[in-house]
Structures are given as structure tokens and as C-alpha cells.
Scaffold this motif. Structure first.
Motif, PDB file in Angstrom:
ATOM      1  N   SER A 309      -3.198   5.727   0.482  1.00 50.76           N
ATOM      2  CA  SER A 309      -1.813   6.200   0.497  1.00 50.76           C
ATOM      3  C   SER A 309      -0.995   5.553  -0.612  1.00 50.76           C
ATOM      4  O   SER A 309      -0.003   6.116  -1.074  1.00 50.76           O
ATOM      5  N   VAL A 310      -1.415   4.368  -1.043  1.00 47.64           N
ATOM      6  CA  VAL A 310      -0.725   3.671  -2.126  1.00 47.64           C
ATOM      7  C   VAL A 310      -1.116   4.278  -3.473  1.00 47.64           C
ATOM      8  O   VAL A 310      -0.255   4.579  -4.304  1.00 47.64           O
ATOM      9  N   THR A 311      -2.421   4.461  -3.682  1.00 46.66           N
ATOM     10  CA  THR A 311      -2.863   5.022  -4.965  1.00 46.66           C
ATOM     11  C   THR A 311      -2.448   6.482  -5.127  1.00 46.66           C
ATOM     12  O   THR A 311      -2.252   6.964  -6.238  1.00 46.66           O
ATOM     13  N   GLY A 312      -2.297   7.194  -4.011  1.00 47.53           N
ATOM     14  CA  GLY A 312      -1.885   8.596  -4.059  1.00 47.53           C
ATOM     15  C   GLY A 312      -0.413   8.794  -3.773  1.00 47.53           C
ATOM     16  O   GLY A 312       0.000   9.860  -3.303  1.00 47.53           O
ATOM     17  N   SER A 313       0.396   7.786  -4.073  1.00 54.17           N
ATOM     18  CA  SER A 313       1.828   7.823  -3.759  1.00 54.17           C
ATOM     19  C   SER A 313       2.525   9.045  -4.365  1.00 54.17           C
ATOM     20  O   SER A 313       2.248   9.449  -5.494  1.00 54.17           O
ATOM     21  N   LYS A 314       3.452   9.613  -3.597  1.00 49.35           N
ATOM     22  CA  LYS A 314       4.229  10.748  -4.092  1.00 49.35           C
ATOM     23  C   LYS A 314       5.176  10.345  -5.210  1.00 49.35           C
ATOM     24  O   LYS A 314       5.709  11.185  -5.936  1.00 49.35           O
ATOM     25  N   PHE A 315       5.369   9.014  -5.384  1.00 52.89           N
ATOM     26  CA  PHE A 315       6.244   8.530  -6.456  1.00 52.89           C
ATOM     27  C   PHE A 315       5.521   8.454  -7.795  1.00 52.89           C
ATOM     28  O   PHE A 315       6.140   8.191  -8.823  1.00 52.89           O
ATOM     29  N   GLY A 316       4.208   8.649  -7.779  1.00 53.21           N
ATOM     30  CA  GLY A 316       3.446   8.634  -9.022  1.00 53.21           C
ATOM     31  C   GLY A 316       3.099   7.257  -9.537  1.00 53.21           C
ATOM     32  O   GLY A 316       2.433   7.132 -10.564  1.00 53.21           O
ATOM     33  N   GLN A 317       3.518   6.214  -8.839  1.00 51.41           N
ATOM     34  CA  GLN A 317       3.250   4.839  -9.245  1.00 51.41           C
ATOM     35  C   GLN A 317       2.913   4.007  -8.014  1.00 51.41           C
ATOM     36  O   GLN A 317       3.741   3.870  -7.112  1.00 51.41           O
ATOM     37  N   PRO A 318       1.695   3.423  -7.942  1.00 54.58           N
ATOM     38  CA  PRO A 318       1.356   2.569  -6.789  1.00 54.58           C
ATOM     39  C   PRO A 318       2.346   1.431  -6.586  1.00 54.58           C
ATOM     40  O   PRO A 318       2.664   1.072  -5.452  1.00 54.58           O
ATOM     41  N   MET A 319       2.856   0.862  -7.696  1.00 51.34           N
ATOM     42  CA  MET A 319       3.801  -0.254  -7.560  1.00 51.34           C
ATOM     43  C   MET A 319       5.085   0.200  -6.888  1.00 51.34           C
ATOM     44  O   MET A 319       5.665  -0.540  -6.070  1.00 51.34           O
ATOM     45  N   ALA A 320       5.524   1.404  -7.206  1.00 56.77           N
ATOM     46  CA  ALA A 320       6.726   1.931  -6.561  1.00 56.77           C
ATOM     47  C   ALA A 320       6.516   2.057  -5.056  1.00 56.77           C
ATOM     48  O   ALA A 320       7.418   1.765  -4.259  1.00 56.77           O
ATOM     49  N   GLN A 321       5.310   2.463  -4.663  1.00 59.60           N
ATOM     50  CA  GLN A 321       5.014   2.592  -3.235  1.00 59.60           C
ATOM     51  C   GLN A 321       4.983   1.222  -2.549  1.00 59.60           C
ATOM     52  O   GLN A 321       5.454   1.073  -1.413  1.00 59.60           O
ATOM     53  N   ILE A 322       4.420   0.225  -3.219  1.00 58.63           N
ATOM     54  CA  ILE A 322       4.385  -1.129  -2.655  1.00 58.63           C
ATOM     55  C   ILE A 322       5.805  -1.648  -2.451  1.00 58.63           C
ATOM     56  O   ILE A 322       6.137  -2.212  -1.403  1.00 58.63           O
ATOM     57  N   TYR A 323       6.648  -1.470  -3.456  1.00 57.36           N
ATOM     58  CA  TYR A 323       8.053  -1.858  -3.319  1.00 57.36           C
ATOM     59  C   TYR A 323       8.718  -1.094  -2.165  1.00 57.36           C
ATOM     60  O   TYR A 323       9.422  -1.678  -1.330  1.00 57.36           O
ATOM     61  N   TYR A 324       8.506   0.201  -2.133  1.00 61.34           N
ATOM     62  CA  TYR A 324       9.168   1.060  -1.137  1.00 61.34           C
ATOM     63  C   TYR A 324       8.779   0.662   0.284  1.00 61.34           C
ATOM     64  O   TYR A 324       9.628   0.613   1.175  1.00 61.34           O
ATOM     65  N   ASP A 325       7.496   0.381   0.486  1.00 58.84           N
ATOM     66  CA  ASP A 325       7.027   0.007   1.821  1.00 58.84           C
ATOM     67  C   ASP A 325       7.610  -1.329   2.277  1.00 58.84           C
ATOM     68  O   ASP A 325       7.779  -1.564   3.482  1.00 58.84           O
ATOM     69  N   ALA A 326       7.905  -2.207   1.316  1.00 62.36           N
ATOM     70  CA  ALA A 326       8.364  -3.553   1.668  1.00 62.36           C
ATOM     71  C   ALA A 326       9.882  -3.676   1.719  1.00 62.36           C
ATOM     72  O   ALA A 326      10.432  -4.314   2.629  1.00 62.36           O
ATOM     73  N   ILE A 327      10.587  -3.066   0.767  1.00 66.13           N
ATOM     74  CA  ILE A 327      12.028  -3.328   0.663  1.00 66.13           C
ATOM     75  C   ILE A 327      12.880  -2.059   0.686  1.00 66.13           C
ATOM     76  O   ILE A 327      14.090  -2.124   0.477  1.00 66.13           O
ATOM     77  N   GLY A 328      12.276  -0.912   0.949  1.00 64.50           N
ATOM     78  CA  GLY A 328      13.050   0.309   1.113  1.00 64.50           C
ATOM     79  C   GLY A 328      13.485   0.956  -0.189  1.00 64.50           C
ATOM     80  O   GLY A 328      13.204   0.461  -1.283  1.00 64.50           O
ATOM     81  N   LYS A 329      14.205   2.053  -0.055  1.00 64.25           N
ATOM     82  CA  LYS A 329      14.568   2.873  -1.204  1.00 64.25           C
ATOM     83  C   LYS A 329      15.458   2.142  -2.198  1.00 64.25           C
ATOM     84  O   LYS A 329      15.178   2.119  -3.411  1.00 64.25           O
ATOM     85  N   GLY A 331      16.180  -1.095  -2.617  1.00 62.56           N
ATOM     86  CA  GLY A 331      15.517  -2.237  -3.245  1.00 62.56           C
ATOM     87  C   GLY A 331      14.503  -1.797  -4.276  1.00 62.56           C
ATOM     88  O   GLY A 331      14.371  -2.407  -5.343  1.00 62.56           O
ATOM     89  N   THR A 332      13.776  -0.721  -3.970  1.00 56.20           N
ATOM     90  CA  THR A 332      12.781  -0.186  -4.911  1.00 56.20           C
ATOM     91  C   THR A 332      13.445   0.321  -6.179  1.00 56.20           C
ATOM     92  O   THR A 332      12.954   0.081  -7.291  1.00 56.20           O
TER      93      THR A 332
END
Length: 564
Positions: A309-329, A331-332
Motif C-alpha cells: 500500500s506504501v509503494t502503490g500510494s495514490k500520491f505517487g510517492q512512497p515517502m508522501a504515504q509514510i508522512y501521511y500515515d504518521a502525521i496526516g494531510k 503535516g504531510t
């Protein structure tokens, strides 16, 4: 031949009298003159600033973010230990290069060293190959950094729209092109403060690292992964064997810690180059090794265990997904904005380094239109202005790959890896195979006992890195969409360079050219030149200083022709 009195003077302050005021101190100009070059660039980089330009190009956290697609498929243990082990081998490569950089600091160091250490039969083609591989590898690095910037920048827009927008390849390229043009413009007009800016860039990198390392664990405090997951949990999201998926995770540190040769390319613009160059190389690699290890541990501790789910993130960037999961929209959005700003600064630093290599290679007449790219712009602060824009133009052309498919665009990352690995490994190989007796250490030296084993370890790792960079990341039997096109691009670069040499360039390319006046040569240099069969003549557009220079150059050229 110079008189003993003149030779002794030149040994101490070679060619200093011909250096325009404010360009360089006498000792640095003397070291450069002994390599055959007069001082033409302004030396305004300190040791810390030389480290800064390498560390800024590496752009630790943005680079890790750009290459998570290589490390996440191996699982958290692959991310963590892949980083640690590969970084250790890269430090060994840095030690081998630091030996050479301290002994012979010049902007075109890699191909200059190759020519100096290689056998008479191989020096010209190998030097030609290394020069092209390094030049295109650096431009490939510029492409990959600016392409990564465009993805990060656009991912912020995607996040702001809650994933309800997907940028087209055309939008990605337009963003990439705007970034390249901005970098070329800033590198042209900010040359006088570029050294000072490297300190700012380093501070920005550490601000981003500190913010991420603090924010992610706090944001994910209720779902942090345990130590066993971080250090021992392996995964395999590829169709390769698990062991090889682990090896592919090495591509992240190999690409990230891949700009330490920029210290070499800045050596004609730094003060006390024989010490600043090796220090910059080792400090930049060591810093990335340590702080990168901390970063990947934090990422492994806070990443969603559902790695797909991280590598296939809808945001196109795994790092964006990691940020989003931890600190929300919100913060990301903040951290991703800081991330792409630092990525932008990386691109500015690498176009500076790439232009110096391009200029050095054109100074020796090896590039097409060398006479055009060779002049130094005094108006803009003694910089290779045309080389800067030449690199930008080539990057814009190579960036067209992003219009084809993401897989083709990914080849830009590996172009930098394979191209630079060849350029780094060849002079080290030439030294230990053909030129060890000619090697005279500088102030930094790993010692007679360790220098050669370190060099061989570096060579083996660099060859392995080239092979690794050409493997399809997702597994064997790739489709057109998952194919790794690095092998196609690099073979075209290397094959094209060698074909160009043997078809045409062999008739006129004789390696690095001496640009100091003929009467500025020491007696030792003249003897070495005759023994090596090197060509002693001014390059196009560089006038000799006196009638005696013209006569001496003519005699040297005649001697060179007989040697050939």
C-alpha cells in the motif's frame, strides 16, 4: 629547457605571475601548474563548502525518498542493513578516490588520472571513455534529481486534492524543464555566493532530517513497529529470490551517496585543494552513512507494515504515504514542501559540479563544440557559463524519456549510477594495474600497506554496482513497462564514446592538454612529458606569453610527434 634557477622558482610558485589577482593563492596555483593547467577559475570554496556541495547534491532525505521503490520491496531489514552495508563499501571507494584527489586535484580529475596512470596503448581511449561517462553520468544525475523534484512537487498538489488528480507525463516533463532552466539561471547569476550557499544548503538538509526524525515517531506513537520488525523482518515484493531483492535495496544508498566526485570537480575552485578535496569526499560519505542509517531506521519504525500500500500510494510517492500515515494531510503538505525545496537545492549544486566537469573536458578539446564551451565568463564571476547552459540543454533532451514511460524515466537514476561507477573505477584500476610506480601521494594517503587493497575492494564494488543497476527491479521476464533501460542507455553512451574515438577522435585526441605557458614548465615536467609522449601545446583560444613560448611549444610539439 628552463634554467635551474627558473625551475626552482616554478617548483615553488609555478605560473603564479600569470594568475589574475584574486583568483587563487600561490600554492594552489603551483599545484595546478604542475598538472599542466593555469589557474582560470576563482578559488572561493573553503573545505567546509567543498563538503557542502557534495552533501547538498546527495540531499540525503530527498534522495532516500526518491529511491524507496528500490529499498521497500526488501522489507525493513533490507532498508536498514542494505543502507549500512552499501554505505560502508562506498566509503571504501571514497578512500581510494581521496588518495588520488589529494595527490592530483584538478576539475577533470577522473579522466586526467586515467590518462596519467594508464599504459601508452590504453591511455587515450580510456581517458576519452571516462570523460564522456562521467560527464553524462553527472548530467544524468541532474536529470534524476530534477525529475525527482517534479514528482515531489506534483505529489504535494495531489495530496492537497486528496488524491483526486494524477499528473500526466507532459505535466511532469514541463515541471522538470522549468526546474532545469531555473537551476541554470541561478548557477549563472549566483556564482559569487555559490560557495557560501552550500552552508545554507547543508543547514536546510539537517533541518529536514531533524524534523522528519522527530515528527514521524511522535505521529506514529500508537503504531510504531518493534525492533524485530525493524532489524530482522525481510520481505520480497519482487519476483526475484529474496536474497537478490536484498541486494537491489543497495541501489538506494548507491544512488544517494553518489556525488562525492563533485569535490574533485570543484578542486580548481577550492582553497588548499590537496586537503580540501579528500576531506570533502570522506566527510560527505561518512555523514550520509551515519545520518542515512538513522533515517532508514526511523522509516522502518513508522512505515505501514502493508508495504504494498506504501509503494502503490495514490500520491505517487512512497515517502508522501509514510508522512501521511504518521502525521496526516497538513503535516504531510508541510514536510513534502520542505522535501522538494531541499531537492531543488540538490539540483542547483549538481549543475555546478556537472558544468565544471564539462568545462574541463572541453578545455582538453574532447567534447563536440569544445571551442564554444571552453571560454570562462569573467563578467559572471570566472565561471564556465556556456558549460552550465550546455548541461541544462542536454538534461532537457534526456528528460524527454519521462514522456515515454515511468520505466524509461527510471533509467535516468541508473544512468547516473552506472556512468559514474565506470568513471570512478577506471582511474583507480589504471593506477593499481599500470601506474602504481608513478603515484606520488598528497597530504592525505591511506598508506603503502592499505592503499592498494582499498583500491581493489573499491574496483570490485563499483563493477558490482554497474551490474546491479542494470537489473529490472521487479523481477525477471520484464515487460516493456517494467524493463530497466539502463543497459540500453549506458551501452549507447559507452559504445558511442568508443566508436567516436576509434572512428575520428583518435586522430586528434591526445589526452589532457597543457595550458600553462611553455616556459612555466619545470625541468622535471619537461622530462616527464617527453617520457610519456604527451602533447605540449596551447589549447585553442589561449595565447602564448612570448616569442620564446612559441618556440618552446613548437619544439615540444615536434618532440611529441616523433614520440607518437
Amino acid at each position: 629547457m628552463s634554467s635551474p634557477k627558473t625551475s626552482n622558482l616554478v617548483d615553488r610558485k609555478a605560473s603564479v605571475s600569470s594568475v589574475p589577482a584574486g583568483l587563487a593563492g600561490g600554492d594552489d596555483a603551483a599545484v595546478l601548474a604542475k598538472l599542466g593547467y593555469k589557474q582560470e577559475l576563482r578559488r572561493n570554496f573553503t573545505m567546509i563548502e567543498v563538503f557542502g556541495i557534495a552533501f547538498s547534491i546527495m540531499g540525503l532525505l530527498p534522495s532516500i525518498a526518491s529511491t524507496l521503490a528500490y529499498s521497500i520491496p526488501a522489507g525493513p531489514a533490507g532498508m536498514v542493513w542494505g543502507w549500512f552495508l552499501a554505505s560502508g563499501f562506498i566509503f571504501i571507494v571514497g578512500l581510494a578516490m581521496a588518495d588520488l584527489g589529494s595527490a592530483m586535484p584538478t576539475s577533470g580529475g577522473l579522466y586526467w588520472w586515467t590518462h596519467f596512470f594508464s599504459s601508452p596503448a590504453t591511455r587515450n581511449p580510456l581517458s576519452f571513455l571516462v570523460g564522456y561517462s562521467n560527464t553524462l553520468g553527472l548530467v544524468g544525475g541532474l536529470c534524476s534529481i530534477d525529475y525527482g523534484f517534479s514528482l515531489m512537487f506534483l505529489s504535494v498538489i495531489v495530496i492537497a486534492r486528496d488524491g483526486n488528480w494524477t499528473p500526466s507525463n507532459g505535466v511532469i516533463y514541463a515541471t522538470f524543464l522549468a526546474c532545469v532552466l531555473c537551476h541554470a539561471t541561478l548557477a549563472s547569476i549566483m556564482s559569487k555566493i555559490m560557495g557560501k550557499l552550500q552552508t545554507v544548503f547543508v543547514v536546510m538538509n539537517f533541518v529536514l532530517i531533524a524534523t522528519t526524525v522527530i515528527a514521524l515517531p511522535i505521529g506514529a506513537k500508537n503504531r510504531r513497529n518493534d525492533g524485530h520488525y525493524i532489524f530482522a523482518q525481510t520481505e520480497n515484493l519482487t519476483t526475484w529470490p529474496t536474497g537478490w531483492a536484498f541486494m537491489l535495496s543497495w541501489l538506494s544508498p548507491i544512488w544517494t551517496i553518489g556525488a562525492f566526485d563533485s569535490c574533485v570537480h570543484m578542486s580548481e575552485e577550492c582553497v588548499n585543494a590537496t586537503k580540501a578535496v579528500p576531506a570533502g569526499i570522506l566527510m560527505s560519505i561518512g555523514s550520509c552513512w551515519l545520518f542515512g542509517f538513522i533515517i532508514v531506521i526511523v522509516l522502518a519504525a513508522t512505515i505501514n507494515p502493508d508495504l504494498e500500500s506504501v509503494t502503490g500510494s495514490k500520491f505517487g510517492q512512497p515517502m508522501a504515504q509514510i508522512y501521511y500515515d504518521a502525521i496526516g494531510k497538513h503535516g504531510t503538505l508541510g514536510l513534502m514542501s520542505l522535501l522538494f525545496i531541499v531537492q531543488f537545492l540538490m539540483g542547483l549544486s549538481i549543475i555546478v559540479a556537472a558544468s565544471r566537469q564539462t568545462w574541463a573536458f572541453s578545455r582538453d578539446g574532447a567534447l563536440p563544440f569544445s571551442s564554444f564551451f571552453r571560454p570562462i565568463s569573467q563578467r559572471f564571476g570566472y565561471i564556465p557559463l556556456r558549460a552550465i547552459w550546455g548541461c541544462a540543454f542536454l538534461a532537457a533532451v534526456l528528460g524527454l524519456l519521462s514522456l515515454i514511460a515511468p520505466a524509461a524515466a527510471q533509467a535516468l537514476f541508473s544512468l547516473a549510477v552506472a556512468g559514474n561507477n565506470l568513471a570512478w573505477g577506471t582511474p583507480i584500476f589504471a593506477r593499481v594495474v599500470w601506474g602504481q610506480r608513478k603515484f606520488k601521494p598528497g597530504p592525505f594517503y591511506t598508506g603503502d600497506r592499505f592503499s592498494v587493497p582499498i583500491a581493489w575492494a573499491a574496483i570490485v564494488f563499483l563493477v558490482f554496482g554497474i551490474i546491479l543497476s542494470m537489473f529490472p527491479v521487479e523481477g525477471p521476464n520484464p515487460t516493456a513497462q517494467t524493463m530497466n533501460y539502463t543497459v540500453v542507455i549506458n551501452m549507447a553512451v559507452w559504445g558511442g564514446a568508443l566508436a567516436y574515438y576509434y572512428i575520428d577522435a583518435r586522430k586528434w585526441f591526445t589526452g589532457p592538454k597543457i595550458t600553462i605557458a611553455a616556459d612555466d614548465l619545470t625541468e622535471e615536467q619537461e622530462v616527464a612529458i617527453r617520457e610519456e609522449g604527451l602533447e605540449v601545446k596551447p589549447i585553442e583560444g589561449v595565447a602564448l606569453n612570448s616569442p620564446e613560448d612559441i618556440e618552446a611549444a613548437g619544439k615540444a610539439k615536434s618532440t611529441s610527434s616523433k614520440s607518437d
